[in-house]
Design a protein around this motif. Sequence first.
Motif, short mmCIF file in Angstrom:
data_model
loop_
_atom_site.label_atom_id
_atom_site.label_comp_id
_atom_site.label_asym_id
_atom_site.label_seq_id
_atom_site.Cartn_x
_atom_site.Cartn_y
_atom_site.Cartn_z
N GLU A 1 0.84 -1.20 0.00
CA GLU A 1 0.00 0.00 0.00
C GLU A 1 0.88 1.24 0.00
O GLU A 1 1.86 1.31 0.75
N LYS B 1 0.60 5.81 -0.90
CA LYS B 1 -0.32 6.94 -1.04
C LYS B 1 -0.13 7.59 -2.40
O LYS B 1 0.99 7.67 -2.92
N ALA B 2 -1.22 8.08 -2.98
CA ALA B 2 -1.15 8.82 -4.24
C ALA B 2 -0.23 10.02 -4.04
O ALA B 2 -0.30 10.71 -3.02
N PHE C 1 3.85 7.23 -7.71
CA PHE C 1 2.46 6.79 -7.85
C PHE C 1 1.60 8.05 -7.90
O PHE C 1 1.40 8.72 -6.90
N VAL D 1 -2.83 1.97 -4.42
CA VAL D 1 -2.49 3.38 -4.26
C VAL D 1 -3.72 4.06 -3.68
O VAL D 1 -4.77 4.12 -4.31
#
Length: 163
Positions: free
Chosen positions: A72, A74-75, A136, A162
């Motif tokens: 996982e 984060k954008a 990302f 993301v």
Amino acid sequence: MKGSLFRITQAAILALTISAGAAVAAGGHGHAGHAMPAASAPIGKAGDPARVTRSIDVDMSDAMRFTPASIEVKAGETVRLNVRNAGRIRHELVLGSDADLKAHYDMMMKDPGMRHEEAGAISLEGGKSGQIVWRFDRAGTLSFGCLEPGHYAAGMKGAISVL
């Protein structure tokens, strides 16, 4: 006889040179003119190593698995994937959509000598390590897999969520 053998050899060398040049021109990396999955990856692009916000260790094994197989991020995050081949045989980690990875895996089955060393891919011999730096850029899911013949079909794949 000697002269004609020499001309045949020259013609074969010229044909190979032209065909190799065309493959590189078409594909940019010698993969017989087809595009890499990461080049069309729906989420992200090569990241700037100076802007890495965190590192994630990913191991590849001869059990045809990635550890972790689920990641996982984060954008907007730029991540360094520290990829280690804990096995004895060659493995790779290639980023892309499920459809792109499957299509590229099918190509690898026909030409197992291809190697991936682009921004969103790394190919490592047993015991070797390397890195992928990826930004990302938006929410969604980006897949990864080992496209060595037999590996992807054996379950050597994973996903990056993301958020």
